[in-house]
Design a protein around this motif. Structure first.
Motif, short mmCIF file in Angstrom:
data_model
loop_
_atom_site.label_atom_id
_atom_site.label_comp_id
_atom_site.label_asym_id
_atom_site.label_seq_id
_atom_site.Cartn_x
_atom_site.Cartn_y
_atom_site.Cartn_z
N PHE A 37 35.98 16.07 11.00
CA PHE A 37 36.24 17.48 11.24
C PHE A 37 35.92 18.24 9.97
O PHE A 37 35.78 17.65 8.90
N GLU A 46 37.45 22.37 12.68
CA GLU A 46 36.40 22.28 13.69
C GLU A 46 35.94 20.84 13.86
O GLU A 46 35.70 20.13 12.87
N PHE A 47 35.79 20.41 15.10
CA PHE A 47 35.26 19.10 15.40
C PHE A 47 33.81 18.99 14.96
O PHE A 47 33.01 19.92 15.17
N VAL A 48 33.46 17.85 14.36
CA VAL A 48 32.08 17.60 13.95
C VAL A 48 31.50 16.42 14.73
O VAL A 48 30.45 16.55 15.37
N ARG A 50 32.63 12.20 16.51
CA ARG A 50 33.63 11.17 16.74
C ARG A 50 32.93 9.89 17.14
O ARG A 50 31.79 9.90 17.61
N TYR A 60 29.02 14.57 19.34
CA TYR A 60 28.78 15.51 18.26
C TYR A 60 29.00 16.94 18.73
O TYR A 60 28.77 17.27 19.89
N ALA A 61 29.40 17.79 17.80
CA ALA A 61 29.41 19.21 18.07
C ALA A 61 27.98 19.69 18.24
O ALA A 61 27.06 19.16 17.60
N ASP A 62 27.79 20.69 19.07
CA ASP A 62 26.44 21.21 19.30
C ASP A 62 25.79 21.68 18.00
O ASP A 62 24.58 21.57 17.83
N SER A 63 26.60 22.18 17.09
CA SER A 63 26.07 22.74 15.85
C SER A 63 25.46 21.69 14.92
O SER A 63 24.69 22.03 14.02
N LYS A 65 24.40 18.45 16.29
CA LYS A 65 23.67 17.47 17.09
C LYS A 65 22.21 17.40 16.66
O LYS A 65 21.55 18.43 16.48
N ASP A 90 27.03 24.71 7.12
CA ASP A 90 27.73 23.42 7.08
C ASP A 90 28.73 23.35 5.93
O ASP A 90 29.48 22.38 5.81
N GLU A 105 37.93 15.08 20.58
CA GLU A 105 37.38 16.24 19.88
C GLU A 105 38.47 17.23 19.49
O GLU A 105 38.17 18.28 18.94
#
Length: 123
Positions: A37, A46-48, A50, A60-63, A65, A90, A105
């Motif tokens: 995170f 924010e989830f990054v 897992r 993955y987070a869309d940001s 991926k 980031d 997530e």
């Protein structure tokens, strides 16, 4: 109890790469789902990414991926986050976390947290 210690953060230029590591000690590491995170100043956690206990399932987070890769080595009790093509957005404090039941997530689902490692991306 599981103790988590992150390392590998630092200052990197946009477009560069960074590899974060999380070392776990305590209870059996391979029983835990693991997550990364991040938290930027003034924002929530924010989830990054897992990874499941076996390593077979990742998300993955869309940001991130297509740019970040999460992996784990249960023999070494480590989980890593390979960050490629980093962007100024980031920039954040990055945390690893352990989940006894699965890998989620949602930050509140995690049972143990490290103290974080700072990543700063310059433009």
């Amino acid at each position: 109890q599981v103790q988590l210690v992150e390392s590998g953060g630092g200052l990197v230029q946009a477009g560069g790469s960074l590899r974060l590591s999380c070392a776990a000690s305590g209870r059996t590491f391979s029983n835990y789902g693991m997550g990364w995170f991040r938290q930027a100043p003034g924002k929530g956690r924010e989830f990054v990414a897992r990874i499941s206990w076996s390593g077979r399932s990742t998300a993955y987070a869309d940001s991130v991926k297509g740019r970040f890769i999460i992996s784990r080595d249960n023999a070494k009790n480590t989980v890593t986050l390979q960050m490629n093509n980093v962007k100024p957005e980031d920039t954040a404090l990055y945390y690893c976390a352990a989940d006894r039941t699965s890998s989620s997530e949602v930050p509140d689902d995690y049972d143990y947290w490290g103290r974080g490692t700072q990543v700063t991306v310059s433009s």
